[in-house]
Design an enzyme around this catalytic site. Structure first.
Site, PDB file in Angstrom:
ATOM      1  N   HIS A  38       0.917  -1.208  -0.229  1.00 29.38           N
ATOM      2  CA  HIS A  38      -0.273   0.109  -0.048  1.00 29.38           C
ATOM      3  C   HIS A  38       0.571   1.031   0.019  1.00 29.38           C
ATOM      4  O   HIS A  38       0.609   2.596  -0.772  1.00 29.38           O
ATOM      5  CB  HIS A  38      -0.822  -0.198   1.654  1.00 29.38           C
ATOM      6  CG  HIS A  38      -1.462  -0.995   1.180  1.00 29.38           C
ATOM      7  ND1 HIS A  38      -1.535  -2.015   1.947  1.00 29.38           N
ATOM      8  CD2 HIS A  38      -2.940  -1.214   0.474  1.00 29.38           C
ATOM      9  CE1 HIS A  38      -2.897  -2.562   2.424  1.00 29.38           C
ATOM     10  NE2 HIS A  38      -3.412  -2.490   1.051  1.00 29.38           N
ATOM     11  N   GLU A 151      -1.241  -4.692  -8.750  1.00 23.52           N
ATOM     12  CA  GLU A 151      -1.982  -5.618  -9.945  1.00 23.52           C
ATOM     13  C   GLU A 151      -2.075  -7.669  -8.739  1.00 23.52           C
ATOM     14  O   GLU A 151      -1.777  -7.730  -9.673  1.00 23.52           O
ATOM     15  CB  GLU A 151      -0.547  -5.687 -10.689  1.00 23.52           C
ATOM     16  CG  GLU A 151      -0.456  -4.538 -11.525  1.00 23.52           C
ATOM     17  CD  GLU A 151       0.967  -4.576 -12.532  1.00 23.52           C
ATOM     18  OE1 GLU A 151       1.475  -5.475 -12.393  1.00 23.52           O
ATOM     19  OE2 GLU A 151       1.276  -3.831 -13.731  1.00 23.52           O
TER      20      GLU A 151
END
Ligand code: PAF
Length: 294
Positions: A38, A151
């Site tokens: 993150h 991804e």
């Protein structure tokens, strides 16, 4: 860092940034329990926007199992500290009732048909409707110039891109590669639920994807004929290592369709249970190019 809990306030704040100061807004939607993956998205957001807004919202609509929703880690204090240190301008942290005033029986939902129905969507029916609906709501509230996703959740990324394209959301969707532990395990909020024994075995999922990709790359002229056998071998190997494989599949990278003769940009996608934790991972499979890292 400002913390905003109210829908109208977050819209007003973002509007003020955009209209009064002509600032470019980068947005990172999350469900919290923030890890280095993150924070890589946040760092990228800093480069892409003049202001960075992160949301933390554990979205009930995208959970297919109540126990998974209940056990999803909520670590707001630690998350807030990380975001403030990373230079985030504002955190949007709404209550469930703030996002779904009708109690979740949302009358309108966003459905990206086809793409949402297999792989993750096949195992978790309705999951991507929940993701697309909450991301659409967040995009409306925030109206970012750019939104950033990882991804690791590759199918989610394609679902969001399809929604943005089909419904003309005026937002750019950027994606960043999966961040991994030094042993290859993809960072995930669910890793914290692995027992010590399961944690020691977990990197086998990525190793198995790497070896399968390498085996595919040895015979590119035989694509896609060789895939079923290599996939079956990989599934057996995961079972032998103690995983319950949910799916392991080679797909086209752009639309997750079944590979056809002549396709050169593919992706290996896998989901597997270790004890009671479901792990997902993926590895791009491009003609003449090994995308893994060991
Ligand atoms: O990837 C996630 O954390 C969630 O699916 C998202 C995109 C924040 C929507 O709830």
């Amino acid at each position: 860092m400002r913390i905003v809990r109210d829908r109208r306030q977050v819209t007003a704040l973002c509007r003020e940034w955009r209209r009064r100061d002509s600032l470019k807004l980068a947005f990172v939607p999350t469900m919290g329990n923030l890890h280095d993956g993150h924070l890589a998205l946040v760092r990228h957001a800093r480069e892409r926007g003049d202001r960075v807004l992160v949301s933390i919202f554990v979205n009930p609509l995208q959970f297919d199992r109540p126990d998974d929703l209940a056990r999803y880690p909520r670590t707001l204090e630690a998350d807030t500290k990380k975001l403030a240190e990373a230079g985030v301008d504002a955190l949007f942290w709404p209550e469930v009732g703030e996002m779904y005033p009708d109690g979740g029986a949302t009358r309108a939902r966003v459905v990206v048909s086809g793409l949402s129905e297999e792989l993750e969507g096949g195992s978790r029916p309705g999951h991507f409707d929940g993701v697309a609906t909450v991301v659409a709501k967040l995009f409306h509230l925030v109206q970012p110039d750019v939104a950033i996703f990882g991804e690791k959740d590759y199918q989610q990324l394609l679902v969001i891109r399809a929604m943005v394209d089909s419904l003309d959301f005026p937002v750019l969707v950027d994606a960043l590669p999966t961040v991994r532990e030094s042993d290859g395990l993809a960072l995930s909020s669910r890793n914290g639920r692995l027992s010590d024994a399961a944690r020691a075995r977990a990197p086998e999922l990525y190793r198995c994807l790497c070896d399968t990709a390498e085996a595919c790359l040895l015979e590119p002229d035989q694509w896609p004929k060789i895939f079923p056998e290599l996939v079956a071998n990989a599934q057996e190997r995961l079972s032998a290592a103690g995983f319950r494989c949910d799916y392991l599949s080679v797909r086209r990278a752009d639309d997750l369709g079944e590979p056809r003769v002549g396709d050169r940009d593919l992706i290996l996608l896998a989901a597997a249970w270790l004890e009671d934790v479901r792990l997902i991972d993926n590895l791009r499979l491009q003609y003449g190019r090994f995308a893994g890292a060991r």
